[in-house]
Design a protein around this motif. Structure first.
Motif, PDB file in Angstrom:
ATOM      1  N   ALA A 258       0.681  -1.182   0.062  1.00  0.00           N
ATOM      2  CA  ALA A 258      -0.377   0.426  -0.408  1.00  0.00           C
ATOM      3  C   ALA A 258       0.637   0.849   0.240  1.00  0.00           C
ATOM      4  O   ALA A 258       1.992   0.840   0.136  1.00  0.00           O
ATOM      5  N   GLY A 259      -0.301   2.151  -0.460  1.00  0.00           N
ATOM      6  CA  GLY A 259       1.164   3.454  -0.878  1.00  0.00           C
ATOM      7  C   GLY A 259      -0.236   4.500  -1.868  1.00  0.00           C
ATOM      8  O   GLY A 259      -0.991   4.965  -0.970  1.00  0.00           O
ATOM      9  N   GLN A 260       0.795   4.778  -2.404  1.00  0.00           N
ATOM     10  CA  GLN A 260      -0.721   5.200  -3.577  1.00  0.00           C
ATOM     11  C   GLN A 260      -1.194   3.757  -4.665  1.00  0.00           C
ATOM     12  O   GLN A 260      -0.930   3.766  -5.535  1.00  0.00           O
ATOM     13  N   GLY A 261      -2.631   4.064  -3.659  1.00  0.00           N
ATOM     14  CA  GLY A 261      -3.404   2.177  -4.219  1.00  0.00           C
ATOM     15  C   GLY A 261      -2.680   1.747  -3.025  1.00  0.00           C
ATOM     16  O   GLY A 261      -2.019   1.525  -2.570  1.00  0.00           O
ATOM     17  N   ILE A 262      -3.537   0.241  -3.232  1.00  0.00           N
ATOM     18  CA  ILE A 262      -3.526  -0.763  -2.998  1.00  0.00           C
ATOM     19  C   ILE A 262      -3.291  -2.080  -3.900  1.00  0.00           C
ATOM     20  O   ILE A 262      -3.636  -1.887  -4.813  1.00  0.00           O
ATOM     21  N   TYR A 263      -2.407  -2.872  -4.064  1.00  0.00           N
ATOM     22  CA  TYR A 263      -1.935  -4.114  -4.372  1.00  0.00           C
ATOM     23  C   TYR A 263      -2.546  -5.013  -3.816  1.00  0.00           C
ATOM     24  O   TYR A 263      -0.895  -5.847  -2.824  1.00  0.00           O
ATOM     25  N   ALA A 276      -7.224  -1.177  -4.365  1.00  0.00           N
ATOM     26  CA  ALA A 276      -7.631   0.189  -4.135  1.00  0.00           C
ATOM     27  C   ALA A 276      -6.914   1.000  -5.374  1.00  0.00           C
ATOM     28  O   ALA A 276      -5.968   0.784  -5.442  1.00  0.00           O
ATOM     29  N   ALA A 277      -7.531   2.325  -5.447  1.00  0.00           N
ATOM     30  CA  ALA A 277      -7.195   2.853  -6.347  1.00  0.00           C
ATOM     31  C   ALA A 277      -6.227   4.036  -6.056  1.00  0.00           C
ATOM     32  O   ALA A 277      -6.237   3.805  -4.207  1.00  0.00           O
ATOM     33  N   LYS A 278      -5.609   4.387  -6.726  1.00  0.00           N
ATOM     34  CA  LYS A 278      -4.326   5.160  -6.384  1.00  0.00           C
ATOM     35  C   LYS A 278      -5.439   7.021  -5.908  1.00  0.00           C
ATOM     36  O   LYS A 278      -4.600   8.135  -5.732  1.00  0.00           O
ATOM     37  N   ASP A 279      -6.099   7.132  -5.441  1.00  0.00           N
ATOM     38  CA  ASP A 279      -7.132   8.705  -4.718  1.00  0.00           C
ATOM     39  C   ASP A 279      -6.544   8.713  -3.340  1.00  0.00           C
ATOM     40  O   ASP A 279      -6.449   9.600  -3.558  1.00  0.00           O
ATOM     41  N   ARG A 280      -5.633   7.755  -2.454  1.00  0.00           N
ATOM     42  CA  ARG A 280      -5.115   8.531  -1.678  1.00  0.00           C
ATOM     43  C   ARG A 280      -4.071   8.012  -1.034  1.00  0.00           C
ATOM     44  O   ARG A 280      -4.010   6.433  -2.041  1.00  0.00           O
ATOM     45  N   SER A 303      -4.878  12.019   6.370  1.00  0.00           N
ATOM     46  CA  SER A 303      -6.064  12.467   6.683  1.00  0.00           C
ATOM     47  C   SER A 303      -6.053  12.272   8.424  1.00  0.00           C
ATOM     48  O   SER A 303      -6.897  12.138   9.143  1.00  0.00           O
ATOM     49  N   LYS A 304      -5.102  11.161   7.915  1.00  0.00           N
ATOM     50  CA  LYS A 304      -4.982  10.469   9.114  1.00  0.00           C
ATOM     51  C   LYS A 304      -6.669   9.593   9.466  1.00  0.00           C
ATOM     52  O   LYS A 304      -6.947   9.556  10.454  1.00  0.00           O
ATOM     53  N   SER A 305      -6.906   8.523   8.984  1.00  0.00           N
ATOM     54  CA  SER A 305      -8.119   8.169   8.338  1.00  0.00           C
ATOM     55  C   SER A 305      -8.495   7.230   7.964  1.00  0.00           C
ATOM     56  O   SER A 305      -7.741   6.004   7.361  1.00  0.00           O
ATOM     57  N   LEU A 306      -8.847   6.235   8.633  1.00  0.00           N
ATOM     58  CA  LEU A 306      -8.750   4.316   8.784  1.00  0.00           C
ATOM     59  C   LEU A 306      -9.805   4.212   7.811  1.00  0.00           C
ATOM     60  O   LEU A 306     -11.335   4.327   7.871  1.00  0.00           O
ATOM     61  N   TYR A 307      -9.481   3.456   6.624  1.00  0.00           N
ATOM     62  CA  TYR A 307     -10.739   3.349   5.977  1.00  0.00           C
ATOM     63  C   TYR A 307     -10.630   1.122   5.608  1.00  0.00           C
ATOM     64  O   TYR A 307      -9.626   0.646   6.250  1.00  0.00           O
ATOM     65  N   TYR A 308     -11.602   1.093   4.840  1.00  0.00           N
ATOM     66  CA  TYR A 308     -11.977  -1.418   5.395  1.00  0.00           C
ATOM     67  C   TYR A 308     -12.682  -1.390   3.966  1.00  0.00           C
ATOM     68  O   TYR A 308     -12.670  -0.508   3.656  1.00  0.00           O
ATOM     69  N   LEU A 309     -11.996  -2.502   3.002  1.00  0.00           N
ATOM     70  CA  LEU A 309     -12.544  -2.629   2.434  1.00  0.00           C
ATOM     71  C   LEU A 309     -11.850  -4.356   2.448  1.00  0.00           C
ATOM     72  O   LEU A 309     -11.904  -5.157   3.181  1.00  0.00           O
ATOM     73  N   ARG A 328     -15.511  -9.601  -4.990  1.00  0.00           N
ATOM     74  CA  ARG A 328     -14.931  -8.386  -5.182  1.00  0.00           C
ATOM     75  C   ARG A 328     -13.946  -7.339  -4.261  1.00  0.00           C
ATOM     76  O   ARG A 328     -15.615  -7.584  -3.427  1.00  0.00           O
ATOM     77  N   TRP A 329     -13.717  -6.689  -4.601  1.00  0.00           N
ATOM     78  CA  TRP A 329     -13.163  -6.166  -3.605  1.00  0.00           C
ATOM     79  C   TRP A 329     -13.906  -4.878  -3.507  1.00  0.00           C
ATOM     80  O   TRP A 329     -14.553  -4.279  -4.984  1.00  0.00           O
ATOM     81  N   THR A 330     -13.819  -4.288  -2.159  1.00  0.00           N
ATOM     82  CA  THR A 330     -15.258  -3.215  -1.806  1.00  0.00           C
ATOM     83  C   THR A 330     -14.780  -1.663  -2.406  1.00  0.00           C
ATOM     84  O   THR A 330     -13.264  -1.928  -2.712  1.00  0.00           O
ATOM     85  N   TYR A 331     -14.963  -0.454  -2.189  1.00  0.00           N
ATOM     86  CA  TYR A 331     -14.698   0.567  -2.716  1.00  0.00           C
ATOM     87  C   TYR A 331     -14.492   0.861  -0.881  1.00  0.00           C
ATOM     88  O   TYR A 331     -15.630   0.940  -0.162  1.00  0.00           O
ATOM     89  N   PRO A 332     -12.591   1.304  -0.800  1.00  0.00           N
ATOM     90  CA  PRO A 332     -12.354   1.632  -0.082  1.00  0.00           C
ATOM     91  C   PRO A 332     -13.848   2.666   1.140  1.00  0.00           C
ATOM     92  O   PRO A 332     -14.174   3.277   0.526  1.00  0.00           O
ATOM     93  N   LEU A 333     -14.217   2.272   1.869  1.00  0.00           N
ATOM     94  CA  LEU A 333     -14.563   2.841   3.094  1.00  0.00           C
ATOM     95  C   LEU A 333     -13.720   3.575   4.605  1.00  0.00           C
ATOM     96  O   LEU A 333     -13.852   2.921   4.945  1.00  0.00           O
ATOM     97  N   LYS A 334     -15.092   4.318   4.674  1.00  0.00           N
ATOM     98  CA  LYS A 334     -14.004   5.255   5.969  1.00  0.00           C
ATOM     99  C   LYS A 334     -14.465   4.801   6.583  1.00  0.00           C
ATOM    100  O   LYS A 334     -15.404   5.203   6.464  1.00  0.00           O
TER     101      LYS A 334
END
Length: 876
Positions: A258-263, A276-280, A303-309, A328-334
């Motif tokens: 993970a970094g610019q996106g998750i792979y 997850a896409a490169k949007d954060r 943002s120090k926010s935690l995301y879940y997928l 299928r991977w869900t969209y990262p949810l804050k």
């Protein structure tokens, strides 16, 4: 808010009464100060241990302890005076064994300690800081700082650094000493490393910087010295900040970066899969799995926010109703914000459970939070992890149940069981427990049980109370009183506009037109009805003014529980809420970002959760609802009862004083009558009218009167012998110096002493016969004796009255008791006194019992003053 129930169990002759209230409560706990390097371990069915390095540099473990005061115990695992740099643990799920390894530093020198293998059972957990035994590992370069440690069942891997030198890593199996390894390229610092396997080869996954590029590499350990080392590079692309490993069925590891996106990389040569896409930009990633279900947690660096997928994607049909689940991977949810660190729990029987170090917990302070998804309902809950502390209090909103068992038969040996169909945290008789589906809390039979459920929502699953002596389990619907209160208070838009919180401020502060408020009131009322019994009332709905949403669509794949939680936290905006009548009950509808999501509410909890989202859409949140519904009145009822008892006690003490005054007068009068009778019986009463200081002529006249009327010898033997014994003439004592007596008579202010000295002067001057002298001296002594008796009695009663006043002052004086004094001040606005404390302990069971029996509080129909007057009057 109360919810009363009473039933008789005829078969066993045990009566059960209960009361349930939504109220503020207080626990003797304090928050955990945030640390670093948090890691957590799940043990058994639902046990857990949280490891972290405290701000003072001590390796600390917080251990779940069911049935203790706070539910958690704390242990310091490293020595004070050292600074713990890094640590890791390994837990063998099959054998149930545990190892811990950590590095500590002092005086610019590092030490590495690894524990012996320990069977981690409940007894060992309670004494973890004493049962762990360590071995020191030899370091070739103690000056180097050990900055990363990772371990498994086979051995320990760690990296070290020293200013001006290249980073190195080291590995050892538990029986051996560390071996030193170098990276294939010169670099100053390793960002992250972990032991793992690729294609059956055992080695190290390592992330490091080389010039301006970041490299993700696997490097195997040689099977023998001098053998070639296998290497695999991962083409991560872009900036990568962190990684995590997940084992597969072949024993190898899947790589998530993970970094610019998750792979995801199933293998080095399989190519990367976008999770997850490169949007954060993510700074930390944690991956867990249960069978084929995979969950990814990632922390946004900025943002120090935690995301879940997750790979369990929830589809919707054409009507917007939940459909089937696909891989299928869900969209990262804050899911959370204000995060410092987090740890998804590791261990057997995976559940979505995390521990978070936040810079702002529910009470606005930094702390440690437990955050989990219920395995059944899929709803999310959170609760602060606190440590028992008698010098501090934590205020919690709660549902509180008081159970009363009345047994009219033989003694009962059966236990009472508490259970729920959802994961719960609760206090039972002031002890904290963690309840999961399929488990239960078992208590020995007792007449009274208090159960407190900490909550951050009005929605709550029912609680089951069962015992062998009950004909059937008692199911307590915690939120029934809330449902009824909502129906009672919110009937129209005017009710909403007029609604006020306890401080007098409006419940709804925004500008909403009358039609919107009417629709909101109708939706709340309908939802409350649905929560009560999910009956088929007429359909109703509301479409509130649309607000911006961040693009939610059916392509996101969230479950209803995920969505409701993210809406609650304000991370998803809802444009409208709709409630429809359907044959199955009530259909709840959300419109988010132009997309419609529908589901059927089949429990009261679902309906209430939906109702809370209705409120939140108008910026009315849970704490506002607590203030609006004034769910403090359980405490207020208790305080009212306590105040009545305090008033009555003080009034009774005040009423005793006049009664003591009357009794004193009675006793003094009896003493005076006794004195009078003795005086008359001894013939001394004639002297009451005699002038002791009269002239000699007057005294001689008295003698003449005695000669004329001598006493009757037949009736007074002493008088008949008086003249024989003492004579009738005075005794002149010419040899006695009477000067001191004269001076004493002139100087004294004591009338009794003056009378005695004057009498002695006249006796020695020959002015009094011996008989007359004794008679008058006897009268003086009699007066003195009875004056002393009367004075003592009077003094005793004065002391008694003053003691009552002192006792009253002491009883009403403020006292300071840890925990209780601040709690009492919080609920009453007054300082706690000894009388308050005593009456409070009486008031709590009295109020609860009275409300169970009469369904109203004790002083709703009679004032405290009237009660006190009635009690005081009964003693008069």
């Amino acid at each position: 808010m109360e919810d009363l129930f009473f039933t008789n169990k005829n078969r066993s002759k045990v009566s059960l009464g209960y009361q349930c209230e939504f109220m503020e409560n207080y626990v003797a706990e304090s928050t955990v100060d945030a640390g670093k390097g948090i890691k957590s371990l799940k043990i058994g069915s639902d046990g857990s241990v949280i490891f972290f390095i405290s701000k003072s540099g001590v390796l600390t473990a917080i251990i779940r302890s069911d049935g203790s005061d706070s539910g958690w115990g704390i242990a310091e695992l490293s020595a004070k005076g050292f600074q713990t740099q890094s640590f890791d643990f390994d837990y063998d799920q099959v054998k149930g064994t545990f190892r811990l390894c950590y590095s500590q530093r002092k005086d610019q020198q590092s030490e590495l300690l690894v524990s012996d293998e320990l069977e981690l059972n409940e007894a060992h957990l309670e004494k973890l800081n004493t049962v762990l035994k360590y071995r020191y590992k030899h370091l070739d370069f103690p000056a180097r700082t050990i900055n990363h440690i990772t371990m498994d069942q086979r051995g320990v891997l760690f990296s070290s650094l020293l200013a001006g030198t290249d980073a190195t890593y080291h590995y050892f199996e538990y029986k051996d000493e560390p071996s030193n390894f170098t990276l294939p390229e010169n670099t100053k610092q390793v960002k992250q490393l972990s032991v793992g396997r690729i294609y059956g080869s055992y080695g190290v996954f390592i992330l490091y910087d080389m010039r301006k590029e970041r490299t993700m590499l696997f490097q195997g350990f040689p099977d023998a010295p001098g053998e070639e080392i296998s290497q695999y590079r991962f083409e991560t692309g872009g900036d990568i900040s962190c990684f995590d490993l997940l084992g597969n069925t072949q024993g190898d590891h899947i790589l998530y970066v993970a970094g610019q996106g998750i792979y995801k990389f199933d293998a080095p040569d399989s190519g990367r899969e976008e999770v997850a896409a490169k949007d954060r930009n993510y700074a930390k990633i944690d991956v867990s799995a249960h069978d084929a279900d995979v969950t990814v947690w990632a922390l946004d660096q900025q943002s120090k926010s935690l995301y879940y997928l997750t790979n369990t994607f929830q589809t919707l049909d054409k009507e917007g109703l939940p459909g089937k689940t696909i891989r299928r991977w869900t969209y990262p949810l804050k899911m959370h914000e204000h995060m410092d660190e987090f740890s998804a729990i590791k261990g057997k029987n995976f559940t979505n459970q995390l521990f978070l170090f936040t810079d702002q917990d529910n009470s606005g302070n930094p702390g440690l939070v437990q955050f989990w998804q219920d395995a059944v309902s899929k709803n999310w809950q959170e609760h602060e992890v606190n440590i028992a502390n008698l010098n501090k209090t934590v205020k919690i909103n709660s549902y509180s149940i008081d159970l009363h068992f009345t047994n009219t038969s033989a003694p009962i040996s059966d236990q009472i069981h508490i259970s729920s169909k959802e994961n719960r945290i609760l206090y039972v008789n002031n002890k904290k427990y963690f309840l999961s589906p399929g488990s239960k809390i078992s208590l020995d039979f007792t007449d009274y049980i208090n159960i407190v459920f900490p909550i951050d929502s009005i929605a709550a699953a029912p609680v089951h109370i069962d015992a062998a002596f009950l004909d059937e389990p008692l199911v307590v619907d915690l939120s029934r009183g809330v449902q009824e209160k909502m129906k009672e208070k919110i009937k129209s838009g005017k009710d909403l506009a007029a609604a006020r919180k306890q401080d007098g401020t409006p419940l709804i502060s925004g500008n909403y037109d009358a039609d919107t408020l009417d629709q909101l009131a109708a939706a709340i009322s309908l939802t409350a009805n649905a929560a009560v019994q999910l009956d088929n009332k007429s359909a109703g709905g509301i479409s509130l003014p649309a607000r911006s949403a961040y693009g939610f669509s059916e392509e996101r794949g969230y479950t209803i529980g995920d969505i409701l939680y993210s809406i609650k936290k304000g991370f998803i905006e809802v444009s409208s809420f709709i409630i429809n009548k359907v044959k199955e009950g009530v259909q709840l509808v959300l419109e988010i970002g132009g997309k419609v999501l529908k589901w059927i509410a089949n429990t009261a909890k679902d309906a209430l959760a939906f109702m809370e989202r209705l409120w939140e859409n108008t910026k009315v949140f849970f704490d506002d609802l607590v203030e609006f519904l004034a769910f403090l009145f359980n405490w207020q009822d208790i305080v009212d009862t306590k105040d009545a008892l305090v008033l009555t006690t003080n009034d009774c003490l005040d009423a005793v004083i006049p009664q003591i005054e009357q009794f004193r007068k009675f006793v003094v009068e009896n003493i005076r009558q006794l004195k009078k009778r003795i005086t008359m019986a001894s013939g001394l009463d004639a002297l009451d009218h005699d002038q002791l200081n009269g002239t000699v002529d007057e005294l001689n006249a008295s003698k003449d009167m005695l000669k004329v009327s001598p006493p009757d010898s037949r009736t007074n033997w002493v008088n008949s012998k008086k003249e024989v014994m003492f004579g009738t003439s005075g005794v002149a004592a010419t040899g006695v110096d009477t000067g001191p007596l004269k001076k004493l008579s002139a100087d004294t202010n004591d009338p009794n002493l003056k009378n005695i000295t004057d009498l002695l002067l006249r006796f020695f001057k020959g002015e009094l016969s011996i008989g007359e002298f004794l008679k008058r001296m006897g009268k003086i002594f009699l007066d003195i004796a009875f004056d002393m008796i009367e004075g003592l009695v009077d003094g005793f009663f004065n002391l008694l009255i003053e003691s009552i006043e002192s006792i009253k002052q002491l009883l009403n004086a403020a006292i300071r008791i840890p925990i209780l004094s601040p709690i009492y001040y919080e609920i009453s606005g007054k300082e706690l006194s000894l009388l308050d404390l005593t009456c409070l302990f009486i008031a709590i069971p009295t109020t609860i019992g009275y409300k169970i029996a009469n369904k109203v509080a004790p002083f709703t129909q009679m004032s405290k003053e009237a009660f006190s007057h009635q009690v005081v009057s009964s003693f008069n």
